[in-house]
Design an enzyme around this catalytic site. Sequence first.
Site, PDB file in Angstrom:
ATOM      1  N   TYR A  49      12.285  17.357  24.972  1.00  0.00           N
ATOM      2  CA  TYR A  49      11.386  16.469  24.236  1.00  0.00           C
ATOM      3  C   TYR A  49      10.469  15.780  25.225  1.00  0.00           C
ATOM      4  CZ  TYR A  49       9.881  12.668  21.110  1.00  0.00           C
ATOM      5  OH  TYR A  49       9.141  11.784  20.355  1.00  0.00           O
TER       6      TYR A  49
ATOM      7  N   ASP B  64       9.094  15.783  33.782  1.00  0.00           N
ATOM      8  CA  ASP B  64       9.037  14.679  32.830  1.00  0.00           C
ATOM      9  C   ASP B  64      10.243  13.789  33.106  1.00  0.00           C
ATOM     10  OD1 ASP B  64       8.987  12.886  30.819  1.00  0.00           O
ATOM     11  OD2 ASP B  64       8.922  14.333  29.170  1.00  0.00           O
TER      12      ASP B  64
ATOM     13  N   LYS C  38      10.288   4.407  29.901  1.00  0.00           N
ATOM     14  CA  LYS C  38      11.593   3.756  29.723  1.00  0.00           C
ATOM     15  C   LYS C  38      11.903   2.708  30.798  1.00  0.00           C
ATOM     16  CE  LYS C  38      13.304   7.607  26.959  1.00  0.00           C
ATOM     17  NZ  LYS C  38      13.635   7.252  25.602  1.00  0.00           N
TER      18      LYS C  38
HETATM   19  N1  PLP Z   1       9.727  12.394  27.622  1.00  0.00           N
HETATM   20  C1  PLP Z   1      11.064  12.256  27.574  1.00  0.00           C
HETATM   21  C2  PLP Z   1      11.911  13.050  28.511  1.00  0.00           C
HETATM   22  C3  PLP Z   1      11.651  11.361  26.681  1.00  0.00           C
HETATM   23  O1  PLP Z   1      12.992  11.232  26.643  1.00  0.00           O
HETATM   24  C4  PLP Z   1      10.806  10.626  25.812  1.00  0.00           C
HETATM   25  C5  PLP Z   1      11.381   9.699  24.827  1.00  0.00           C
HETATM   26  O2  PLP Z   1      12.543   9.715  24.511  1.00  0.00           O
HETATM   27  C6  PLP Z   1       9.427  10.804  25.898  1.00  0.00           C
HETATM   28  C7  PLP Z   1       8.910  11.682  26.822  1.00  0.00           C
HETATM   29  C8  PLP Z   1       8.494  10.013  25.018  1.00  0.00           C
HETATM   30  O3  PLP Z   1       8.477   8.683  25.415  1.00  0.00           O
HETATM   31  P1  PLP Z   1       8.028   7.552  24.364  1.00  0.00           P
HETATM   32  O4  PLP Z   1       9.054   7.514  23.299  1.00  0.00           O
HETATM   33  O5  PLP Z   1       7.958   6.303  25.203  1.00  0.00           O
HETATM   34  O6  PLP Z   1       6.688   7.940  23.843  1.00  0.00           O
END
Ligand code: PLP
Length: 430
Positions: free
Chosen positions: A145, A240, A268
């Site tokens: 994700y 990511d 986060k």
């Molecule tokens: N990338 C990863 C690995 C994530 O775990 C998340 C959210 O859980 C995101 C991107 C998206 O971040 P946000 O919810 O702050 O938009």
Amino acid sequence: MMTTTKSEELFARAVEKIPGGVNSPVRAFKSVGGNPVFIERGENAHFWDVDGNEYIDYVMSWGPLILGHAHHEVTLAIQEAASRGASYGAPTKIEVKMAELICSMVPSVEMVRMVNSGTEATMSAIRLARAYTKKKKIIKFEGCYHGHGDSFLIKAGSGALTLGVPSSPGVPDETAALTLNAVYNDLASVEKMIAENSGDIAAIIVEPVAANMGVVVPAEGFLKGLRDLATQHNVVLIFDEVLTGFRLSAGGAQERFGVRADLVTMGKVIGGGLPVGAYGGKREIMQLVAPSGPMYQAGTLSGNPLAMTAGFAALSILKRKPIIYEQLEAKAKFLAENFREAASDAGVAVQVNHIDSLITVFFTENPVLNYADAITSDTEKYGKFFHAMLNEGVYLPPAQFEAMFVSTAHTQKDLDKTVDAFKKAIQAVK
Ligand code: PLP
């Protein structure tokens, strides 16, 4: 049984005015059944709902709260910053300090741009990779994700996977066609994809530890293999690290596994609980970002002084006290080992995937190394287990395909209580 009358009342009002009653799908408890509890306050590893029920929290705002709820240093920093105004839309010193701190902590990040969420960070990073390589397609991994950007909602993890719509309606086919899904922990699948799309791949984006199909640890050599393939084929490798950044170690997965990415997305933990994201990497690539270069990306509240202050306070603590990471690992290991033992004693088949402060208990007999393994889990069993834990005062992710987050604020007493709760709850799924 706990009373949840006030939460029920709020949820009834919420569904009238907010789609599904929540501002982010997984909070709605849809995949575990029942209605969500509404939270009123948090302190250390605990939070309390509006009916006064107390929980040991292992969601921790889905990762940001590595130092626990209402950490005194972070809270004081926010209060002090708020008293000087919430936002100016003009540069501030704390943005410079934050950029310097991030570059000092995260390997391969020579320049960084602040945004407001992980989604913004990943969307911007792929635009940048496309601008840099002048190529269009991206490779991601099934069950990973990367936020809710159009390019990523194709066989995506997290809430998308939980709700059974890993590929969302509303994403144009033309956009979806530019996203290729490889198999996590399977380098051959990536190699094949690159060969079949020769000269078209701009970026490979990966969660260096996958945590949005539940926790899935990278196999030995997987990340290094991606690095080599990216280098060979002039592809931008994006780690990511929205979830793993500042969590696996002060320098994230790059430091933890000794593999370097070209671009890194962050979120986060970086905001200390306030909405912050960031993307950064090699100077040569980052200089393409406006206004130093032509790749446009902007934000009214980006680098917001309150959010920067909270993030700076949190990251400074993590940089100052590397021992935190050993302590987090020891706590999560204690939980994982006790969960395995208790499930085995109860005769319930589970896979407890664990790395550092991240844990997932999968209700399946199969080892979980990728998305296909993860979805063999019995989500009904997870739902029963979740509610049994909630009744015992332990708040777990309300979905099978997510991670439990351990924080510095969890005490041995909390961990012991959690193991006791687990021993009772596991009986509910027999
Ligand atoms: N990338 C990863 C690995 C994530 O775990 C998340 C959210 O859980 C995101 C991107 C998206 O971040 P946000 O919810 O702050 O938009």
